[in-house]
Every structure is written in C-alpha cells, then in structure tokens.
Design a protein around this motif. Sequence first.
Motif, short mmCIF file in Angstrom:
data_model
loop_
_atom_site.label_atom_id
_atom_site.label_comp_id
_atom_site.label_asym_id
_atom_site.label_seq_id
_atom_site.Cartn_x
_atom_site.Cartn_y
_atom_site.Cartn_z
N HIS A 161 -2.99 -15.89 21.92
CA HIS A 161 -3.82 -15.14 20.98
C HIS A 161 -2.94 -14.66 19.82
N ARG A 162 -3.54 -14.56 18.65
CA ARG A 162 -2.81 -14.11 17.47
C ARG A 162 -3.67 -13.13 16.68
N VAL A 163 -3.01 -12.17 16.05
CA VAL A 163 -3.68 -11.20 15.18
C VAL A 163 -2.84 -11.03 13.92
N GLY A 164 -3.50 -11.04 12.76
CA GLY A 164 -2.82 -10.79 11.50
C GLY A 164 -3.70 -9.93 10.61
N LEU A 165 -3.06 -9.28 9.63
CA LEU A 165 -3.79 -8.42 8.69
C LEU A 165 -3.73 -9.04 7.30
N PRO A 222 -6.29 -3.74 4.40
CA PRO A 222 -6.02 -4.79 5.38
C PRO A 222 -7.30 -5.26 6.06
N VAL A 223 -7.42 -6.57 6.21
CA VAL A 223 -8.57 -7.18 6.87
C VAL A 223 -8.06 -7.91 8.11
N ARG A 275 0.84 -1.21 0.00
CA ARG A 275 0.00 0.00 0.00
C ARG A 275 0.87 1.25 0.00
N GLU A 276 1.95 1.24 0.78
CA GLU A 276 2.85 2.39 0.83
C GLU A 276 4.00 2.26 -0.17
N ASP A 300 -9.51 -2.39 9.81
CA ASP A 300 -9.06 -2.38 11.21
C ASP A 300 -7.62 -2.89 11.25
N GLU A 301 -6.68 -2.05 11.67
CA GLU A 301 -5.26 -2.42 11.64
C GLU A 301 -4.68 -2.63 13.03
#
Length: 318
Positions: free
Chosen positions: A266-270, A187-188, A177-178, A234-235
């Motif tokens: 716990h895990r978070v990804g975009l 990003p999702v 994106r940049e 949501d990032e």
Amino acid sequence: MDSDVIVVGGGVVGLTTAVTLAERGLRVRVWSRDETTATTSAVAGALWWPYRIAPEAEAGAWALVSLRVYGELAADPERTGVRWVAGVHADTVLNRLGPWAREVPGLRQLAPEEVPGPYDVGLAARLPLIDMPVHLAWLRGRFEAAGGVVERRTVTGFEEAAAGARVVVDCTGSAARELVPDPGLRPVRGQLVLVENPGIEEWFTSADAGSSETTYFFPQPGRLILGGTAEEGDERLEPDAATAAAIVARCARVRPEIAGARVLGHRVGLRPARVGGVRIEAVPLPDGGRLVHHYGHGGAGVTVSWGCAERAAELVEA
C-alpha cells in the motif's frame, strides 16, 4: 559560492528542474530532505495527463512540452522508466477538454459500447506511463552526469541555501506551506494499492476532479497499481484498510480479475495542490540574489515537469 543554483526539493519537479539547469551549463546542487525513493513523486502512478492542476492554459502548454520529452524517453523504457501504453479515460468528453487535447496524437472519443465497466462515456489514448522509482533514479543519474550534486539536507528556511548560491529554486511541494509560508497549499491525500498483475496490459481511469474517490489501474513492471483517492485536507500518511478494500472493489467493477489479485503493498502520498494553481515566480533576496518559487503542481507534477522546468530555468537565467 560554489554553486550557481541550489534546488531545494528532490522529487520529480526538483530533479527535472535541476537537470534542465545543469544541462544549460550551470553549477547546480539539489538539497533534498528525503531520499528520492521516499518522496511523494515515488508514490505516483504515474500517467501523463493534466489532472487536478491550474491554471489550465499554462498547465496544458507545460504538459505538451513534457509529452514530447516523454515520447523521446520512451525509446529506452528499461533505463528511463517511460513507456507508451494504451488505455481509456472513462467519464471524459473530448470537447470539454482544453486546447491541449487537440495536440495529443490519437486521442479519440469512444462509442458507449467501447467503454469498459459501468461507464458509457470515455476517451481512448496511448500515453506515456512512467515507472516512478526507475524514472527518478534515471533523472538523478542524468543530473549527476551533467555535473550536479544531490545532498540530503533539511532546510527550515531559504536563507541557508541563499548563502551557498546566487539563485535558489523552491521545489519543496507541500512543505512550501510552512517554508514560504503559503497558506494556499492544500495537500490532497492519495492512497494506492499494489497488486500482482493478473494479465492487464492497458491502463484505465475514471477521475472526477470534484470527487474524493477515483478509480484507476496502471500496469507497471512487476505490479499493477490500483487507485485511488483525492482527499483534500487529509494529511494521514498511513494506509486505511477500508479505503484499500474500496479501491480494489471499484477497480474490480471494471476488470473482475483484479478482485482476486494478491496484494503486494500500500502507498500513500500528499499531492501539493494550491489555491490559484502552480506558482512559478521569482522574488528578490535581501543580498541581491533570487528565489524562484516552483511548487503547487497538484496531481500533475509528472505531467508538467519538463514544461515547468523550462519556465523555471528562464527565471533563473533572467
């Protein structure tokens, strides 16, 4: 120049592309901002299934190429991280899927009484389920065995890579994106909960592409992965406690024993979703070289990685 190709990005798309190119005899380096285990790919579930990806026709073809490869890799699951596992896609109707679905062995519509939990429609399937930390390590090892080199390196533009190779492959995911720049990238956010497995051997999904909430669980070695979310725009990379509790509750409606499972993490990804779908396109560089863009795989990077890698390799060699 000491390389034919520099692949920028060390997730599953970048590494699979690098393997494909190196095994065609090219001198390849991968520049990755993060360690393999810290990429978005390492967070993935990861079940083979064309989810949240476009364009549909091309994605289906790429997915089938990858399905065949994963089928071969599943012969050695401890090394590759790929296993055949049975499960159910709830809220899914076979005749509403693309032509690719007709080529998935054993995919069948279930009778209402066969669908678990609070659902009355679903498909049964036996699909590749990939343990991503193991698979990413295996991909890197296969790449290095083919003569490739992985380097930790952050880029702010593709000019630096172009100075070191005649072709640069952009597998930067959401960072495109940049870097490109490409304002079409969206990003999702996906959040997961890891719990001790209370004895569940089959996977389950209920994922409406138009909803920000999904329900799924994947039995991986040493853990059960619960999901999830699909929050566009949501990032946030920090796990949300209320979201985690809701994920556990949704999964427990399908398998009640999940409610009491001990939480391991716990895990978070975009996910790198893109307006217009996946971009695999070659553009000329000012010095006569070539930049091959290869990003925007949404929620299906693992699913299409081998098919997309073949297409990117064709553009590299053109």
